[in-house]
Design a protein around this motif. Structure first.
Motif, PDB file in Angstrom:
ATOM      1  N   ASP A   1       0.822  -1.222   0.000  1.00 58.83           N
ATOM      2  CA  ASP A   1       0.000   0.000   0.000  1.00 58.83           C
ATOM      3  C   ASP A   1       0.854   1.270   0.000  1.00 58.83           C
ATOM      4  OD1 ASP A   1      -2.477   1.098  -0.281  1.00 58.83           O
ATOM      5  OD2 ASP A   1      -3.126   0.802   1.783  1.00 58.83           O
ATOM      6  N   ASN A   2       1.704   1.385  -1.014  1.00 55.51           N
ATOM      7  CA  ASN A   2       2.562   2.567  -1.172  1.00 55.51           C
ATOM      8  C   ASN A   2       3.446   2.805   0.045  1.00 55.51           C
ATOM      9  OD1 ASN A   2       1.491   3.280  -3.782  1.00 55.51           O
ATOM     10  ND2 ASN A   2      -0.335   4.055  -2.748  1.00 55.51           N
ATOM     11  N   ASP A   3       3.961   1.719   0.591  1.00 59.63           N
ATOM     12  CA  ASP A   3       4.902   1.757   1.726  1.00 59.63           C
ATOM     13  C   ASP A   3       4.292   2.324   3.005  1.00 59.63           C
ATOM     14  OD1 ASP A   3       6.736   0.695   0.000  1.00 59.63           O
ATOM     15  OD2 ASP A   3       7.959   2.505  -0.177  1.00 59.63           O
ATOM     16  N   GLN A   4       2.971   2.295   3.097  1.00 62.58           N
ATOM     17  CA  GLN A   4       2.312   2.708   4.335  1.00 62.58           C
ATOM     18  C   GLN A   4       2.108   1.537   5.300  1.00 62.58           C
ATOM     19  OE1 GLN A   4      -0.939   5.912   3.742  1.00 62.58           O
ATOM     20  NE2 GLN A   4      -1.033   4.663   1.890  1.00 62.58           N
ATOM     21  N   LEU A   5       2.365   0.335   4.820  1.00 61.77           N
ATOM     22  CA  LEU A   5       2.145  -0.886   5.569  1.00 61.77           C
ATOM     23  C   LEU A   5       3.274  -1.848   5.215  1.00 61.77           C
ATOM     24  CD1 LEU A   5      -0.108  -2.464   7.297  1.00 61.77           C
ATOM     25  CD2 LEU A   5      -0.890  -3.346   5.096  1.00 61.77           C
ATOM     26  N   ALA A   6       3.742  -2.608   6.194  1.00 55.90           N
ATOM     27  CA  ALA A   6       4.786  -3.585   5.907  1.00 55.90           C
ATOM     28  C   ALA A   6       4.563  -4.838   6.732  1.00 55.90           C
ATOM     29  CB  ALA A   6       6.162  -2.998   6.198  1.00 55.90           C
ATOM     30  N   PHE A   7       4.715  -5.994   6.074  1.00 60.99           N
ATOM     31  CA  PHE A   7       4.561  -7.297   6.725  1.00 60.99           C
ATOM     32  C   PHE A   7       5.916  -7.987   6.802  1.00 60.99           C
ATOM     33  CE2 PHE A   7      -0.069  -8.202   5.114  1.00 60.99           C
ATOM     34  CZ  PHE A   7      -0.543  -7.223   5.962  1.00 60.99           C
ATOM     35  N   SER A   8       6.118  -8.727   7.883  1.00 64.09           N
ATOM     36  CA  SER A   8       7.230  -9.659   7.963  1.00 64.09           C
ATOM     37  C   SER A   8       6.717 -10.951   8.587  1.00 64.09           C
ATOM     38  CB  SER A   8       8.374  -9.095   8.809  1.00 64.09           C
ATOM     39  OG  SER A   8       9.476  -9.990   8.795  1.00 64.09           O
ATOM     40  N   VAL A   9       7.105 -12.086   8.014  1.00 59.86           N
ATOM     41  CA  VAL A   9       6.639 -13.390   8.501  1.00 59.86           C
ATOM     42  C   VAL A   9       7.846 -14.182   8.993  1.00 59.86           C
ATOM     43  CG1 VAL A   9       5.439 -15.524   7.917  1.00 59.86           C
ATOM     44  CG2 VAL A   9       4.686 -13.356   6.915  1.00 59.86           C
ATOM     45  N   PRO A  10       8.148 -14.122  10.292  1.00 59.94           N
ATOM     46  CA  PRO A  10       9.300 -14.856  10.813  1.00 59.94           C
ATOM     47  C   PRO A  10       9.130 -16.373  10.770  1.00 59.94           C
ATOM     48  CG  PRO A  10       8.627 -13.110  12.319  1.00 59.94           C
ATOM     49  CD  PRO A  10       7.547 -13.250  11.304  1.00 59.94           C
ATOM     50  N   TYR A  11       7.862 -16.860  10.872  1.00 60.34           N
ATOM     51  CA  TYR A  11       7.699 -18.306  10.893  1.00 60.34           C
ATOM     52  C   TYR A  11       6.276 -18.707  10.562  1.00 60.34           C
ATOM     53  CZ  TYR A  11       9.823 -22.811  11.938  1.00 60.34           C
ATOM     54  OH  TYR A  11      10.390 -24.050  11.811  1.00 60.34           O
ATOM     55  N   THR A  12       6.158 -19.920  10.039  1.00 60.95           N
ATOM     56  CA  THR A  12       4.856 -20.542   9.788  1.00 60.95           C
ATOM     57  C   THR A  12       4.940 -22.012  10.179  1.00 60.95           C
ATOM     58  OG1 THR A  12       5.443 -21.217   7.523  1.00 60.95           O
ATOM     59  CG2 THR A  12       4.425 -19.039   7.794  1.00 60.95           C
ATOM     60  N   THR A  13       3.791 -22.603  10.449  1.00 68.02           N
ATOM     61  CA  THR A  13       3.692 -24.056  10.563  1.00 68.02           C
ATOM     62  C   THR A  13       2.554 -24.516   9.665  1.00 68.02           C
ATOM     63  OG1 THR A  13       2.170 -23.985  12.461  1.00 68.02           O
ATOM     64  CG2 THR A  13       4.540 -24.051  12.943  1.00 68.02           C
ATOM     65  N   SER A  14       2.617 -25.774   9.239  1.00 68.20           N
ATOM     66  CA  SER A  14       1.646 -26.295   8.279  1.00 68.20           C
ATOM     67  C   SER A  14       0.807 -27.431   8.822  1.00 68.20           C
ATOM     68  CB  SER A  14       2.369 -26.754   7.005  1.00 68.20           C
ATOM     69  OG  SER A  14       3.035 -25.686   6.381  1.00 68.20           O
ATOM     70  N   SER A  15       1.003 -27.781  10.094  1.00 69.66           N
ATOM     71  CA  SER A  15       0.221 -28.854  10.701  1.00 69.66           C
ATOM     72  C   SER A  15       0.132 -28.600  12.196  1.00 69.66           C
ATOM     73  CB  SER A  15       0.863 -30.227  10.446  1.00 69.66           C
ATOM     74  OG  SER A  15       2.162 -30.278  11.029  1.00 69.66           O
ATOM     75  N   PHE A  16      -0.813 -29.292  12.835  1.00 71.54           N
ATOM     76  CA  PHE A  16      -0.928 -29.179  14.289  1.00 71.54           C
ATOM     77  C   PHE A  16      -1.252 -30.550  14.867  1.00 71.54           C
ATOM     78  CE2 PHE A  16      -2.791 -28.326  18.379  1.00 71.54           C
ATOM     79  CZ  PHE A  16      -1.962 -27.333  18.871  1.00 71.54           C
ATOM     80  N   PRO A  17      -0.437 -31.044  15.813  1.00 69.83           N
ATOM     81  CA  PRO A  17       0.801 -30.429  16.305  1.00 69.83           C
ATOM     82  C   PRO A  17       1.881 -30.409  15.224  1.00 69.83           C
ATOM     83  CG  PRO A  17       0.003 -32.159  17.794  1.00 69.83           C
ATOM     84  CD  PRO A  17      -0.765 -32.299  16.513  1.00 69.83           C
ATOM     85  N   ALA A  18       2.795 -29.463  15.363  1.00 72.81           N
ATOM     86  CA  ALA A  18       3.885 -29.357  14.398  1.00 72.81           C
ATOM     87  C   ALA A  18       4.863 -30.516  14.564  1.00 72.81           C
ATOM     88  CB  ALA A  18       4.614 -28.031  14.604  1.00 72.81           C
ATOM     89  N   ASP A  19       5.474 -30.950  13.454  1.00 76.15           N
ATOM     90  CA  ASP A  19       6.467 -32.015  13.450  1.00 76.15           C
ATOM     91  C   ASP A  19       7.857 -31.385  13.421  1.00 76.15           C
ATOM     92  OD1 ASP A  19       8.020 -34.241  13.162  1.00 76.15           O
ATOM     93  OD2 ASP A  19       7.241 -34.815  11.192  1.00 76.15           O
ATOM     94  N   LEU A  20       8.605 -31.513  14.533  1.00 78.43           N
ATOM     95  CA  LEU A  20       9.935 -30.927  14.629  1.00 78.43           C
ATOM     96  C   LEU A  20      11.042 -31.919  14.286  1.00 78.43           C
ATOM     97  CD1 LEU A  20       9.563 -28.935  17.995  1.00 78.43           C
ATOM     98  CD2 LEU A  20       8.649 -28.410  15.731  1.00 78.43           C
ATOM     99  N   ASN A  21      10.683 -33.173  14.044  1.00 74.90           N
ATOM    100  CA  ASN A  21      11.688 -34.202  13.775  1.00 74.90           C
ATOM    101  C   ASN A  21      12.431 -33.920  12.483  1.00 74.90           C
ATOM    102  OD1 ASN A  21      11.264 -36.376  15.939  1.00 74.90           O
ATOM    103  ND2 ASN A  21       9.168 -35.982  15.231  1.00 74.90           N
ATOM    104  N   ASN A  22      13.773 -34.044  12.555  1.00 72.75           N
ATOM    105  CA  ASN A  22      14.627 -33.830  11.382  1.00 72.75           C
ATOM    106  C   ASN A  22      14.395 -32.464  10.746  1.00 72.75           C
ATOM    107  OD1 ASN A  22      15.794 -36.509  11.485  1.00 72.75           O
ATOM    108  ND2 ASN A  22      13.825 -37.263  10.692  1.00 72.75           N
ATOM    109  N   ASP A  23      14.031 -31.496  11.588  1.00 78.06           N
ATOM    110  CA  ASP A  23      13.792 -30.117  11.124  1.00 78.06           C
ATOM    111  C   ASP A  23      12.712 -30.041  10.053  1.00 78.06           C
ATOM    112  OD1 ASP A  23      15.761 -29.239  12.868  1.00 78.06           O
ATOM    113  OD2 ASP A  23      17.328 -29.193  11.337  1.00 78.06           O
ATOM    114  N   ALA A  24      11.732 -30.952  10.138  1.00 79.79           N
ATOM    115  CA  ALA A  24      10.663 -30.969   9.131  1.00 79.79           C
ATOM    116  C   ALA A  24       9.902 -29.654   9.103  1.00 79.79           C
ATOM    117  CB  ALA A  24       9.704 -32.130   9.410  1.00 79.79           C
ATOM    118  N   ASP A  25       9.694 -29.036  10.267  1.00 85.70           N
ATOM    119  CA  ASP A  25       8.948 -27.776  10.321  1.00 85.70           C
ATOM    120  C   ASP A  25       9.710 -26.650   9.642  1.00 85.70           C
ATOM    121  OD1 ASP A  25      10.787 -28.092  12.528  1.00 85.70           O
ATOM    122  OD2 ASP A  25       9.935 -26.280  13.411  1.00 85.70           O
TER     123      ASP A  25
END
Length: 209
Positions: free
Chosen positions: A63-87
């Protein structure tokens, strides 16, 4: 130590003026607020905690630099799978897909949002349960019923798939919020389906949930 969060592909969401624009990413905030940093932990071969990676936030101006998003992290399932850095692998896939909406189906999104002085985003609703925390400034929460509330630093809004709008009340200072958006089951109120409504200036594609 860094990792591969820099998007390599992007969608072309419709912006507030109706044009299609490929998102651009900046290693510096669009706002005058300080840069933020992400630290992801993990384990070494002995099972001890380590920092897997750390990075500056990447920012997507809208929006003409009036708004800015940053997404540090997401998950794609619940509970998240942390094994072998799958997440972590899945998070990289999601960010590189260019198709992430406000909400990630069956998962979560951690999103930081900077609002320019006096900026008001469009009234919108997501099919999600959201925790919104004010980090900097004072932000007015406007609901479609006409109710308005001023949130100050440290205040938390729990958005339960409701129509709402955020307004930076300052005419001179940027505001910043951190959001955790969690996919939820479709909500019905008196038989009416309360689905996603992106409003006019989200700058993102539909969530698809």
């Amino acid at each position: 130590m860094g990792d591969a969060d820099q998007p390599t592909a992007s969608s072309s969401p419709e912006t507030a003026n109706g044009t299609l624009e490929t998102p651009k990413y900046s290693t510096k905030p669009v706002s005058t607020l300080p840069q933020l940093h992400r630290f992801i932990t993990g384990h070494n071969a002995s099972g001890q905690a380590i920092v897997h990676s750390h990075n500056d936030f990447l920012w997507n101006p809208l929006d003409n630099d009036q708004l800015a998003f940053s997404v540090p992290y997401t998950t794609s399932s619940f509970p998240a799978d942390l094994n072998n850095d799958a997440d972590i692998t899945e998070h990289h896939r999601v960010m590189n897909s260019g198709n992430l909406g406000l909400v990630h189906p069956k998962g979560t999104v951690l999103r930081c949002v900077d609002f320019a002085p006096g900026y008001a985003c469009g009234m919108h609703r997501t099919q999600s349960l959201d925790y919104g925390i004010v980090l900097e400034g004072e932000v007015e929460m406007v609901l479609d019923s006409g109710e308005t509330y001023s949130l100050k630093r440290g205040d938390v809004a729990v958005q339960r798939a409701t129509q709402h709008q955020w307004v930076n009340k300052s005419a001179t200072e940027w505001a910043r919020m951190m959001f955790v958006l969690q996919d939820c089951q479709m909500l019905y109120v008196n038989g009416k389906e309360m689905g996603e409504d992106l409003g006019t200036n989200s700058g993102l594609p539909p969530s698809g949930n």
